[in-house]
Design a protein around this motif. Structure first.
Motif, PDB file in Angstrom:
ATOM      1  N   ASN A 160       0.830  -1.215   0.000  1.00  0.00           N
ATOM      2  CA  ASN A 160       0.000   0.000   0.000  1.00  0.00           C
ATOM      3  C   ASN A 160       0.859   1.256   0.000  1.00  0.00           C
ATOM      4  OD1 ASN A 160      -2.428  -1.338  -0.083  1.00  0.00           O
ATOM      5  ND2 ASN A 160      -2.808  -1.231   2.107  1.00  0.00           N
ATOM      6  N   ARG A 164      -4.701   0.046  -1.345  1.00  0.00           N
ATOM      7  CA  ARG A 164      -5.141  -0.938  -2.336  1.00  0.00           C
ATOM      8  C   ARG A 164      -5.397  -2.290  -1.703  1.00  0.00           C
ATOM      9  NH1 ARG A 164      -6.799  -4.371  -4.560  1.00  0.00           N
ATOM     10  NH2 ARG A 164      -6.706  -5.046  -6.744  1.00  0.00           N
ATOM     11  N   VAL A 185      -0.709  -6.370  -8.575  1.00  0.00           N
ATOM     12  CA  VAL A 185      -0.942  -4.964  -8.915  1.00  0.00           C
ATOM     13  C   VAL A 185       0.258  -4.454  -9.710  1.00  0.00           C
ATOM     14  CG1 VAL A 185      -2.464  -4.412  -6.977  1.00  0.00           C
ATOM     15  CG2 VAL A 185       0.000  -4.233  -6.675  1.00  0.00           C
TER      16      VAL A 185
END
Length: 482
Positions: A227, A234, A250
């Motif tokens: 994050n 996220r 991600v």
């Protein structure tokens, strides 16, 4: 980028099953236990000729924002806000529940188009629930069976206008951007007559992102670290151990370098993993290690080094992945000098599988040490791809044999004749020898350590194998002529 479509609904209505159906593989964990999915998980979906990003979300529940369920709901709300269309899923066999009605009110307030899906509608068992779903006020429901693939043609018809609209908007933006770039172009060359000389722009190649898996024991701060890297919440985080279940990927850009980060579930000792759901989560984390190129093993600086950490590192070495060790929560350590001494001692004593591993201290929550971590990741990746020419290897082998020849076995020396590198990722070296089966393992370790130090191949496993060369003095049987 394409259209983004979010799947929402209360727990255990089949959202992850539908997600897996649309992406064409079992990416999301599926179990009869409600609340399996916690983070939002994107995937590349295909439905006929439609291509779009599908986002699996946690089950919607009424809960306080500070609770785990409340934080899961916020992740779902984020998925709705970034979606171009929303699939609201109910269980047709269970009918419309009060929770369905509550979140249908929330769905009606969003500006995103909402498509109502009555899942588990195969056979007659879901007929009553299908008709009851009209009461939600979300338009005509589509009867589907995510498990059996029924009703996908109707879903295609409902999604196609929204996917096409996004594609048309992106094409229009791309055309506008190209036109604006042409107008803004003021630096150009002219020929002798004053005419502009147009140059062909070089065709660039798309850089494939580096795959980096963040692994470790539960509650080591893996999701918080990601994050902080992304600059947004996220991943679902909190004080509870074992929040992450699915391995979520991600995309991230660091100094113009493209990276695909994989957040994974915490890996506990095998004897402690009893529940089926945790076994699925750990298996998903192990798959992330297999498909990664660099693995960051995250340790908690406030907890002493344990055997499980060594087993995770050993697993990474056996899978042949480049390795970096991240000591997280360094901001909570009071006596850092003493803590660092213990880390170095553990490195010298236990981390024999991969010599020269880079150890980085950092604070995921404060963002300290992240640049040093990623620099170490790329250094380990370069070593993972290292290639040494055959001529350099054999010059090195001559010096090694002169300084430390193989031990004699039964009064006869084992001869190492020739050496080459068979492959990279990780580096794999092959030595041709007489009677290699009689070489002690200690001598192989000596060769690997010397090889690593000489050619600076640090932070990655090295594979070393032998091949038995043909004996030129052996009498070969002549082929009989018939």
């Amino acid at each position: 980028m394409g259209a983004k479509v979010a799947i929402i609904g209360r727990p255990n209505v089949g959202k992850s099953t539908l997600f897996n159906r649309l992406v064409g593989k079992r990416l999301a964990l599926v179990d009869d236990t409600p609340g399996v999915t916690r983070d939002r998980r994107p995937g590349d979906a295909r439905l006929g000729d439609l291509r779009f990003t599908i986002i699996d979300t946690a089950g919607l529940e009424e809960a306080d924002n500070a609770t785990l369920e409340g934080r899961m709901r916020r992740q779902t709300e984020e998925a709705i806000s970034e979606a171009d269309a929303v699939l609201f899923v109910i269980d047709a066999r269970a009918g419309v529940t009060p929770l369905d009605a509550h979140f249908a009110d929330v769905a009606r307030k969003t500006t995103r188009p909402v498509i109502l899906l009555a899942n588990k509608a195969e056979g007659r068992a879901g007929a009553d629930g299908l008709y009851e779903s009209y009461s939600l006020g979300l338009g005509e429901p589509i009867a589907i069976s995510a498990e059996h693939g029924e009703g996908l043609a109707d879903l295609y018809d409902a999604l196609k206008p929204h996917v096409d609209r996004v594609e048309e908007e992106e094409e229009a933006r791309a055309a506008d951007d190209a036109q604006a770039a042409e107008v803004a172009r003021t630096d150009f060359d002219v020929d002798e007559d004053g005419e502009m000389i147009e140059e062909d722009e070089p065709v660039g190649t798309v850089e494939r992102p580096l795959r980096v898996a963040i692994v470790g024991r539960p509650n080591a701060g893996k999701s918080t670290l990601i994050n902080t890297m992304l600059g947004e919440d996220r991943m679902l985080t909190g004080p509870e151990a074992g929040i992450t279940r699915d391995s979520i990927s991600v995309d991230w850009t660091w100094r113009d370098r493209h990276i695909k980060l994989f957040d994974t579930a915490g890996i506990r000792r095998k004897a402690r993993v009893q529940e089926k759901l945790e076994k699925l989560s750990v298996a998903d984390a192990l798959r992330a290690i297999k498909f990664a190129e660099v693995v960051v093993v995250t340790l908690d600086a406030t907890i002493s080094f344990e055997k499980q950490d060594l087993q995770i590192i050993d697993l990474v070495a056996r899978e042949g992945r480049a390795l970096v060790i991240a000591i997280n929560k360094w901001d909570l350590v009071e006596d850092r000098e003493e803590a660092w001494k213990k880390i170095r001692d553990a490195n010298d004593r236990y981390f024999n599988q991969i010599r020269g591993v880079q150890i980085v201290t950092l604070s995921g929550i404060q963002g300290q040490g992240i640049d040093r971590l990623i620099e170490s990741v790329f250094t380990a990746y370069d070593a993972w791809n290292a290639r040494v020419s055959t001529s350099r290897l054999n010059r090195w082998l001559e010096k090694v044999l002169a300084n430390h020849p193989p031990p004699a076995v039964a009064g006869r020396r084992v001869r190492l004749r020739y050496m080459t590198q068979a492959k990279t990722r990780p580096p794999h070296f092959v030595a041709f020898a007489s009677r290699p089966e009689q070489l002690p393992e200690s001598y192989t370790r000596y060769l690997v350590n010397n090889l690593r130090a000489t050619f600076d191949i640090q932070g990655t496993p090295i594979r070393f194998s032998y091949r038995k060369g043909d004996n030129p003095y052996a009498v070969k049987k002549k082929r009989k002529i018939q």
